[in-house]
Write an enzyme that holds these catalytic residues in place. Structure first.
Site, PDB file in Angstrom:
ATOM      1  N   HIS A 177       3.002   2.727   6.121  1.00 25.38           N
ATOM      2  CA  HIS A 177       4.339   2.968   5.584  1.00 25.38           C
ATOM      3  C   HIS A 177       4.766   4.420   5.742  1.00 25.38           C
ATOM      4  O   HIS A 177       5.913   4.744   5.412  1.00 25.38           O
ATOM      5  CB  HIS A 177       4.411   2.550   4.115  1.00 25.38           C
ATOM      6  CG  HIS A 177       4.589   1.078   3.942  1.00 25.38           C
ATOM      7  ND1 HIS A 177       5.805   0.490   3.686  1.00 25.38           N
ATOM      8  CD2 HIS A 177       3.686   0.063   4.026  1.00 25.38           C
ATOM      9  CE1 HIS A 177       5.650  -0.819   3.602  1.00 25.38           C
ATOM     10  NE2 HIS A 177       4.374  -1.104   3.808  1.00 25.38           N
ATOM     11  N   HIS A 232      -4.574  -0.745   2.409  1.00 18.41           N
ATOM     12  CA  HIS A 232      -3.664  -1.587   3.196  1.00 18.41           C
ATOM     13  C   HIS A 232      -3.414  -2.981   2.641  1.00 18.41           C
ATOM     14  O   HIS A 232      -2.353  -3.547   2.880  1.00 18.41           O
ATOM     15  CB  HIS A 232      -4.180  -1.689   4.627  1.00 18.41           C
ATOM     16  CG  HIS A 232      -3.194  -2.254   5.614  1.00 18.41           C
ATOM     17  ND1 HIS A 232      -1.853  -1.920   5.602  1.00 18.41           N
ATOM     18  CD2 HIS A 232      -3.364  -3.116   6.651  1.00 18.41           C
ATOM     19  CE1 HIS A 232      -1.247  -2.565   6.587  1.00 18.41           C
ATOM     20  NE2 HIS A 232      -2.130  -3.294   7.231  1.00 18.41           N
TER      21      HIS A 232
END
Length: 1018
Positions: A787, A918
């Site tokens: 991100h 993650h």
């Protein structure tokens, strides 16, 4: 010739191929008698088959018809214990012309093939059922649908065996006859078929010329026009046989078991590793008590790698009631175990298929012209509860009801499933049955049932299982299926050698959810039910992330094709090669022998620290130490899939979520572990010039650091934060904060990425972390997550937050500036040269740490390679039984990697542990690859729906890893109107109880997705 005159009725003996079974020289066989082959007696009076209730032929309702037709009799009800077997109904399928339908037949196969492509895109093909082969005629009745000329002489015409292919489109409720390219297999019946991705593998059987060759034939359904291929297999194999079973285990091993070679029933077990080329069959010698030599059994593989063999007929023509589980140990050994529970009936020539953890068994013969009927004609083995159920109740003793010779009448739903030599397949929660034989009559109906318990494995079910298995005989597994590996128990007890110590989860599950997550990998299939909107939203959001990165991945692949990126000799699971043939990328099992990792130095502490979620009351702020074996949900990752309509994700708002933002001012304003409150006004307290100064200072530090940081213990490791600044403050409050008043003077901090997006306080999160980096540059360390990329955080909340809180002009400028800084972030961290930390994983391409070290920064995702994509986006496979590389359900082109890849990587780099983030995991941390990989997630109640705990790992100087957890806070008591952070609908899956349930005792069975040191089969 049309008949084998040597085949005559012989009491209860099935000498269907007498010259074969009797040991005489083989000769072409062309029929079987029902008394011998099918053990059928005359049809009901008049020769008719009970007519099922008509279904709605309206094409507009075709997609819902299969589910609706069973819903009439299965109204939602309070379930106490495992659900009974479902009720089947007839599907009124459509076809353009008569030959598109399979027509009456038996001895065929029915295989479920998942969808190809994304729904709504060009080339999308929905889920299908592929029917192949079978016998289409009876002696004395070429049509096969009326009354035979003589019940005693009516047999199956092997001259009528076919090699045609019919396809049932589940979404359109339509049959189509396929004419694939390539050379088809010879006509056959009593063969086996299984799906490998979008391919159907055919093997064995018997036809007009006798036993079919042992060749493997593959029907590739990836393209619009299917094509037949013959698979080249080296060395000896199972040989010609019929009446055997075959299944794909662990999405890797083709297993062929039993059957009849023309002389006798067999009990041998053969495995073909689809990842190892050249392909070759390997005869296995599994440990444990396995099934006797038998034929006409069924075998179905559960998604986590368990194969269940059920029923069959032994060498004395006695039908069997037993069920056996076969699974592969992590050290390569295979082992049989007898399944617990009491089967309602012996049977053979039946059908069976898994829907999640429930094995659905239908029909079957008993011999002597009898078939399984009454409530036992349909049964379910609930492998999560360890009990059998029929259509009425949990089975505690074998049913002793009547087994008349095809007596007509009785329950119509039971009559529908009273058949043998049929075939079954499952699509999502729907179980389909086609054809078969009843009373000398070939059937041509398509039945469907819905497993309403597909997403249910209740607490009551576990208790029912324990009660049902109290008096299990020796050799059976009591209660829930669980095969404990004693070697791992010994390892846990002898942790002094410094090995990674793995335990088994047993603690109070978040939300009181006791069920084992056994969702199948192929989440692409329709019908998969989820128990809450929260998980659906996370699935949709994860798919949107993959959609957002797809262009970048395509660019990286293009560079690879053009020679800019050199990959090792691996491929991407079942992606198509230029030839159009799917390839496999798993590692040979014998390579595991060279992947030994010296278990010295790093070990996981046997206790984890947990903070009570309550903010007040008697439990408020209470800290407990729980055994590492007490985390029921450790094996539950928030599942990813591809929803039917994955659109660009919108910003998720959750009043619990926050994140940070420049040096001393930022620290003074934000570092308030106990007293921080979300701001009443959303206006951010820094202006764009201050943020620019902070970014400039931090960027200079990042630019001076290597791509792979070299760190020392002791150190705290944080997983994904995703803008949940409140959780960061709670972790600082409970377990120490990075300040001179805290513990920064004697322990370092490492953050594994994903600081922004999803939550409401991404600006606070990234600002505080950058300020801490500038203030304590040698003690606070940040690496990059997926991100931390402009094309991702433009869609998932960070860009919107910048504009909302700083105005459009300044907000867009700040968003661009912070994303430029992200391109400088280090990509991994090595701790004491024994642990490697990264955001995503090693994927398909990373074999050596040097590959990461060689990545030059600054780097954008668009300019990155497959190595960067794997590093930031890849995930471990579902569990330790799924090895090699698999397509990642996040999106096309992304991969998951198995425990063999982890062990190989650790061995190549002299490492003992991989720590990655993650993925949301229910207990905040999760072990994989026998503890050589840990997934870490620090944000609680991810996206306001997951209800997961958050965790950090604390690595001491003695290299002992201690997980420390926080649980989600209960919803605030203030109203949405008065709360500074407005309440968002569906933020919580359900509210946490004021008082948490008591901690379960040590030693309870592990769940089936265990990532610890023991092998939990069921």
């Amino acid at each position: 010739m049309d008949e084998d005159s040597s085949m005559v009725a012989d009491n209860d003996q099935d000498r269907e191929f007498q010259s074969l079974d009797g040991g005489q020289s083989p000769s072409p066989m062309e029929r079987e008698t029902p008394q011998q082959m099918n053990d059928q007696s005359p049809p009901p009076e008049g020769g008719s088959v009970p007519t099922p209730p008509p279904s709605d032929p309206n094409p507009a309702t075709s997609q819902q018809q299969a589910a609706a037709v069973v819903g009439q009799e299965q109204q939602p009800a309070l379930v106490v214990g495992p659900r009974c077997a479902p009720t089947y109904s007839v599907v009124d399928a459509m076809m353009d012309k008569k030959e598109d339908g399979p027509g009456p037949r038996c001895g065929h196969t029915l295989t479920a093939v998942p969808a190809v492509g994304d729904e709504g895109t060009p080339g999308y093909i929905g889920p299908r059922l592929v029917l192949f082969g079978g016998a289409t005629a009876l002696e004395g009745n070429s049509g096969g649908t009326g009354t035979p000329t003589s019940a005693g002489s009516a047999g199956i015409r092997l001259a009528g065996a076919t090699a045609d292919v019919h396809c049932y489109d589940v979404l359109s409720n339509k049959w189509t006859r396929l004419t694939p390219f390539g050379e088809p297999p010879t006509p056959r019946a009593a063969h086996v078929a299984t799906a490998v991705g979008t391919m159907v593998v055919i093997q064995g059987g018997i036809g007009p010329a006798g036993l079919s060759a042992e060749d493997l034939h593959v029907l590739d359904l990836t393209q619009q026009r299917p094509r037949w291929h013959r698979v080249v297999v080296q060395g000896p194999g199972p040989g010609p046989r019929y009446g055997h079973v075959m299944a794909l285990v662990g999405q890797r091993y083709l297993m062929a078991i039993g059957g009849n070679d023309g002389k006798r029933p067999l009990a041998d077990v053969w495995a073909l590793d689809t990842a190892a080329k050249p392909y070759e069959w390997r005869k296995l010698e599994p440990e444990g008590e396995g099934p006797p030599p038998c034929m006409y059994a069924t075998a179905s593989a559960r998604s986590d790698g368990l194969l269940l063999l059920c029923g069959g007929r032994d060498a004395n023509s006695v039908p069997l009631a037993s069920a056996y589980g076969l699974a592969k140990h992590r050290d390569g050994r295979w082992e049989w175990a007898i399944a617990p529970g009491v089967s309602p009936s012996s049977r053979y020539q039946h059908a069976a298929v898994f829907v999640n953890a429930r094995l659905h068994v239908s029909g079957g013969a008993l011999g002597g012209g009898r078939m399984v009927e009454d409530s036992s004609s349909v049964a379910v083995l609930d492998t999560a509860a360890g009990v059998w159920c029929d259509t009425k109740s949990v089975v505690t003793s074998p049913r002793t009801g009547r087994y008349s010779a095809d007596a007509a009448g009785g329950d119509a739903s039971v009559e529908l499933t009273r058949r043998c030599r049929h075939a079954a397949a499952a699509v999502g929660d729907l179980i389909f049955i086609y054809g078969g034989l009843r009373g000398g009559v070939l059937l041509d109906d398509l039945l469907v049932a819905e497993d309403l318990a597909a997403a249910e494995t209740t607490y009551a079910a576990s208790h029912a299982a324990a009660a049902a298995a109290t008096n299990s005989p020796p050799g059976r597994l009591p209660g829930r299926y669980g095969f404990s590996d004693e070697r791992n128990r010994e390892l846990s007890e002898s942790a002094a050698d410094g090995a990674v110590v793995l335990g088994s989860p047993v603690a109070p599950p978040v939300n009181g959810d006791m069920h084992t997550d056994i969702s199948p990998e192929n989440a692409l299939l329709p019908g998969t039910r989820r128990t809450n909107k929260g998980v659906e939203y996370l699935v949709e959001a994860s798919a949107a992330e993959a959609e957002a990165i797809s262009a970048t991945l395509a660019a990286a692949k293009a560079r690879q094709v053009n020679g800019e990126v050199e990959l090792p000799d691996r491929d991407c699971g079942a992606e198509a090669t230029p030839s159009g043939k799917p390839t496999f990328s798993l590692i040979k099992p014998d390579s595991m022998g060279s992947m030994s990792v010296t278990p010295a130095g790093i070990r996981l502490h046997h206790r984890a620290v947990v903070v009570a979620a309550e903010t007040g009351g008697a439990l408020g702020g209470m800290v407990r130490q729980l055994s590492i074996d007490q985390f029921e949900n450790e094996g539950r990752r928030v599942s990813y899939g591809t929803p039917e309509s994955a659109t660009a994700a919108r910003k998720l708002l959750d009043r619990q979520m926050s994140i940070n933002s420049v040096p001393k001012k930022v620290i003074a304003h934000l570092l308030k572990p106990r007293g921080w409150k979300p701001p009443v006004r959303r206006q951010f307290f820094l202006d764009c010039n201050e943020i620019a100064d902070l970014c400039d200072s931090a960027e200079r530090i990042f630019a001076s650091e290597p791509t792979v940081l070299q760190l020392k213990a002791p150190i705290k490791i944080f997983g994904d934060l995703h803008g949940q600044f409140g959780d960061l403050m709670r972790l600082f409050d409970e377990y120490g904060s990075p300040s001179t008043a805290g513990d920064i003077s004697y322990i370092d901090y490492l953050f594994l990425g994903d600081y922004v997006d999803r939550g409401q306080h991404s600006l606070e999160t990234i600002s505080l972390l950058l300020a801490l980096k500038v203030e304590y540059q040698h003690n606070v360390h940040l690496i990059r997550g997926n991100h931390e990329a402009a094309d991702i955080n433009a869609l998932f909340g960070f860009r919107i937050e910048c504009i909302e809180r700083m105005g459009e002009r300044d907000g867009i400028w700040v968003w661009h500036r912070i994303n430029r800084l992200f391109n400088w972030l280090p990509l991994a961290a090595s701790i004491e040269k024994k642990i490697i930390c990264m955001h995503g994983g090693i994927g398909r391409s990373i074999n050596h740490v040097e590959q990461i070290e060689n990545i030059q920064r600054p780097i954008t995702m668009e300019a990155g390679s497959i190595v960067l994509m794997d590093l930031l986006w890849s995930d471990p496979t579902e569990n330790d039984s799924v090895e090699g590389l698999r397509p990642n359900a996040r999106g096309p082109g992304l991969v998951t990697f198995g425990p063999d890849r982890v062990m190989e990587f650790c061995n190549n780099n002299d490492l003992q542990l991989i720590v990655r983030a993650h993925e949301c995991v229910m207990d905040g941390f999760e072990r994989f690859a026998q503890g050589h990989l840990i997934t870490l997630f620090s944000a609680t109640n991810y996206c306001g729906t997951a209800n997961n705990a958050g965790a950090i790992l604390v690595l001491g100087r003695d290299l002992v890893v201690v997980p420390k957890l926080i649980h989600p806070l209960p919803p605030a008591l203030s109203s949405p109107e008065t709360s500074p952070e407005r309440h968002i609908e569906d933020t919580w899956m359900q509210e946490l109880n004021a008082n948490r349930p008591a901690t379960p005792t040590r030693g309870r069975p592990q769940n089936s997705n265990d990532r610890g040191g023991s092998l939990a089969w069921m």
